[in-house]
Design an enzyme around this catalytic site. Sequence first.
Site, short mmCIF file in Angstrom:
data_model
loop_
_atom_site.label_atom_id
_atom_site.label_comp_id
_atom_site.label_asym_id
_atom_site.label_seq_id
_atom_site.Cartn_x
_atom_site.Cartn_y
_atom_site.Cartn_z
N GLU A 218 -43.82 -23.70 71.39
CA GLU A 218 -42.77 -22.66 71.25
C GLU A 218 -41.74 -23.21 70.26
OE1 GLU A 218 -40.49 -21.80 74.80
OE2 GLU A 218 -39.48 -20.08 73.87
N ASP B 69 -35.52 -9.14 69.17
CA ASP B 69 -34.71 -7.93 69.34
C ASP B 69 -34.47 -7.23 68.00
OD1 ASP B 69 -33.14 -10.47 68.99
OD2 ASP B 69 -31.65 -8.98 68.38
N ASP C 193 -33.66 -17.29 65.11
CA ASP C 193 -32.49 -16.87 64.31
C ASP C 193 -32.97 -15.97 63.17
OD1 ASP C 193 -30.81 -18.31 65.92
OD2 ASP C 193 -30.75 -20.07 64.63
N ASP D 46 -37.12 -27.57 69.43
CA ASP D 46 -35.83 -27.02 68.99
C ASP D 46 -35.05 -28.16 68.34
OD1 ASP D 46 -34.19 -24.23 70.07
OD2 ASP D 46 -33.01 -25.80 69.11
N LYS E 259 -29.61 -13.16 55.50
CA LYS E 259 -29.37 -13.34 54.06
C LYS E 259 -30.47 -14.15 53.37
CE LYS E 259 -24.43 -12.79 54.35
NZ LYS E 259 -23.19 -13.50 54.64
C1 LIG Z 1 -31.36 -17.37 69.02
S1 LIG Z 1 -31.83 -18.89 69.70
C2 LIG Z 1 -33.23 -18.45 70.71
C3 LIG Z 1 -33.53 -19.48 71.75
C4 LIG Z 1 -34.63 -19.10 72.76
N1 LIG Z 1 -35.90 -18.96 72.11
C5 LIG Z 1 -34.26 -17.84 73.49
O1 LIG Z 1 -34.90 -16.80 73.23
O2 LIG Z 1 -33.36 -17.88 74.34
C6 LIG Z 1 -32.61 -19.71 68.34
C7 LIG Z 1 -32.98 -21.15 68.63
O3 LIG Z 1 -33.69 -21.69 67.53
C8 LIG Z 1 -33.19 -22.97 67.22
N2 LIG Z 1 -33.39 -23.15 65.78
C9 LIG Z 1 -32.90 -22.38 64.77
N3 LIG Z 1 -33.35 -22.81 63.59
C10 LIG Z 1 -34.15 -23.89 63.85
C11 LIG Z 1 -34.90 -24.76 63.03
N4 LIG Z 1 -34.92 -24.61 61.71
N5 LIG Z 1 -35.59 -25.74 63.63
C12 LIG Z 1 -35.56 -25.91 64.98
N6 LIG Z 1 -34.86 -25.10 65.81
C13 LIG Z 1 -34.16 -24.10 65.25
C14 LIG Z 1 -31.72 -22.94 67.63
O4 LIG Z 1 -31.24 -24.25 67.91
C15 LIG Z 1 -31.78 -22.05 68.86
O5 LIG Z 1 -31.96 -22.79 70.05
#
Ligand SMILES: C[S@@+](CC[C@H](N)C(=O)[O-])C[C@H]1O[C@@H](n2cnc3c(N)ncnc32)[C@H](O)[C@@H]1O
Length: 206
Positions: A19, A129, A93, A44, A97
Amino acid sequence: MKGEWREKYFHNSNPLVIELGCGKGEYTVQLAEANPNINYIGIDVKGHRFNHGARIAKAKGLKNVAFLRTRVEFIEAFFGKDEVDEIWLTFSDPQPKDYIGIKRITSIFFWKKYASFLKENGIIHIKHDNPMIYQSALEELDTTPFLIQSHSADVYGDYIQKIDSKWKSILSIRTYYESRWLEEGKKIHYVRFKTRNLQGWSKNIV
Ligand SMILES: C[S@@+](CC[C@H](N)C(=O)[O-])C[C@H]1O[C@@H](n2cnc3c(N)ncnc32)[C@H](O)[C@@H]1O
């Protein structure tokens, strides 16, 4: 552990599911609990987030779970050819942009990285979403050798009533962010696609 997760970490030859951007690791932990014969790794960049999932996995005595702290940009350094069976991308995320997709881990740019370690007939799931992530995934899939297995713009609408019980329980897992978006009344989108004849494709980076 590249190429050796099963043998050296999990000490078995079971399938491996990862994941990416796992946050607190709800999918990783709940799938691991439901499927003891499958190995799961939540990944993560923020260790304090998956610390939550790691504590739950430890308290439940789950032996088929690991967490890895890294940026997804470096993911090819951690998995060897044909090592991974499935990838979950949960509420990544959206990076609105990032028009080219070099930061958005749901983009074709990243699928090419994933193709270097996904098995033939391996699966990628995107749950989100944001309609833009869903629509752009469907459009980009048209230009790839991946095959769409299933998709919905509203998982908790008609879709979840129509799918079989296995998928119903898998798609009912709610992540931390998913619960937040549902409270705000947002719809949840889902795409599942599988690899097919990817040989050579991942080298052809856009
Ligand atoms: C919006 S959160 C979603 C977290 C989880 N999947 C949820 O649905 O609750 C996005 C997650 O992706 C991680 N993340 C964002 N860009 C990343 C990257 N380039 N490499 C590793 N983790 C990343 C962030 O630290 C964050 O925990």
